[in-house]
Design a protein around this motif. Structure first.
Motif, PDB file in Angstrom:
ATOM      1  N   ALA A  10       0.814  -1.219   0.000  1.00 12.76           N
ATOM      2  CA  ALA A  10       0.000   0.000   0.000  1.00 12.76           C
ATOM      3  C   ALA A  10       0.845   1.266   0.000  1.00 12.76           C
ATOM      4  CB  ALA A  10      -0.941   0.008   1.203  1.00 12.76           C
ATOM      5  N   TYR A 177       1.265  -7.767  -5.225  1.00 12.84           N
ATOM      6  CA  TYR A 177       0.117  -6.869  -5.119  1.00 12.84           C
ATOM      7  C   TYR A 177      -1.157  -7.587  -5.514  1.00 12.84           C
ATOM      8  CZ  TYR A 177      -2.587  -2.581  -5.254  1.00 12.84           C
ATOM      9  OH  TYR A 177      -3.519  -1.616  -4.989  1.00 12.84           O
ATOM     10  N   LEU A 181      -5.977  -1.704  -8.322  1.00 12.65           N
ATOM     11  CA  LEU A 181      -4.835  -0.814  -8.561  1.00 12.65           C
ATOM     12  C   LEU A 181      -5.299   0.301  -9.495  1.00 12.65           C
ATOM     13  CD1 LEU A 181      -1.814  -0.123  -8.263  1.00 12.65           C
ATOM     14  CD2 LEU A 181      -1.404  -1.519 -10.310  1.00 12.65           C
ATOM     15  N   VAL A 199      -4.243   2.663  -4.184  1.00 16.13           N
ATOM     16  CA  VAL A 199      -4.344   1.219  -3.938  1.00 16.13           C
ATOM     17  C   VAL A 199      -5.806   0.828  -3.697  1.00 16.13           C
ATOM     18  CG1 VAL A 199      -1.990   1.086  -3.087  1.00 16.13           C
ATOM     19  CG2 VAL A 199      -3.839   1.489  -1.459  1.00 16.13           C
TER      20      VAL A 199
END
Length: 295
Positions: A10, A177, A181, A199
């Motif tokens: 993040a 991740y 996004l 994020v």
């Protein structure tokens, strides 16, 4: 069940400086920048830029930590506000200076389970508080989603030059991740360049994007949790959607609150209209404004 990045991942949004240095390490296209740890360093760095120059507080500032300074005098005042007067608190103790890019701005949001990528419908956000891009930046005053702003060739270029290198870079640095996004882009003459990462889905871009979604969002989320996002697609309405923010007087500085709100039922009776609550409160059987961006 939770969908979203780890605390470490993040940092792509939590620190503007981390994000820019990450882009630099992984060859992701972005603007020239300099990092300043104190006011004196910032003034020295400012001398290496020509106006207009973008000044960003490193930390989270509710969408108010970015100033496009039209001249060096405004830039110096902004640095003083952030770093010496501390109007943003700890968020402005470190700053990023960037060359101002020109072109068409775009919000490109994807879902990812760390491997598969599901691009969402494209959107464009407009942050200036007044008409004709006048006034200070805000958390967003209007956003619209329309397929015409993102031709297939451009979509493929963004995925190849921005999204895939970002996910590969995060994995390579030990921060795989997953989740939503958001990439804020400027489509320049030299191709897409990254302005910022979030994020999460953006506000107010989320509203027009989700209004166009015809697939079951819950099913998509569950598929992502199972690591099978590459196998799923999404169906979208061909119709564009737009979200207009109604803000209280004074926003984005000190906003007036406690104003009575009426007319929501009348607006939603028009068809194709949905009113979302943001800065609202319900007291003594009255709906009142309680923030800057109200509806």
């Amino acid at each position: 069940a939770i969908i979203g990045p780890t605390r470490a991942a993040a940092r792509l949004e939590g620190s503007k400086i981390f994000a820019k240095q990450f882009m630099q390490r992984h060859g992701i296209p972005t603007a020239k920048f300099a990092v300043a740890e104190n006011f004196e360093d910032a003034i020295r760095a400012l001398a290496t830029f020509s106006a207009p120059v973008v000044i960003k507080a490193d930390g989270l500032a509710a969408g108010k930590g970015v100033v496009v300074a039209r001249d060096l005098e405004e830039a110096e005042k902004t640095l003083d506000d952030f770093m010496r007067r501390k109007i943003l608190g700890p968020a402005g103790e470190r700053v990023l200076l960037e060359s101002c890019l020109s072109g068409e701005e775009m919000s490109f949001i994807v879902m990812t389970d760390g491997r598969g990528i599901l691009p969402l419908a494209p959107a464009q956000d407009h942050k200036a508080v007044f008409d004709n891009d006048q006034g200070p930046n805000t958390g967003g005053m209007v956003a619209y989603s329309d397929d015409s702003i993102l031709p297939d060739e451009l979509r493929q270029e963004i995925v190849a030059t921005v999204i895939e290198p970002t996910l590969a870079g995060m994995a390579a640095e030990g921060m795989p991740y997953q989740g939503f996004l958001y990439v804020g882009l400027m489509i320049t003459e030299d191709g897409p360049k990254v302005l910022e990462y979030n994020v999460r889905m953006g506000d107010p871009e989320t509203q027009p994007i989700v209004m166009r979604l015809r697939s079951d969002l819950c099913e998509i989320l569950m598929t992502s949790l199972e690591g099978q996002l590459a196998a799923v697609g999404a169906r979208w309405s061909p119709n564009p959607a737009v979200c207009v923010v109604l803000a209280s007087e004074g926003y984005p500085a000190k906003s007036k609150t406690g104003r009575e709100i009426t007319g929501i039922d009348a607006a939603e009776s028009l068809g194709g209209v949905k009113v979302f609550h943001a800065g609202t409160a319900f007291r003594d059987r009255q709906l009142l404004s309680s923030g800057g961006r109200v509806l």
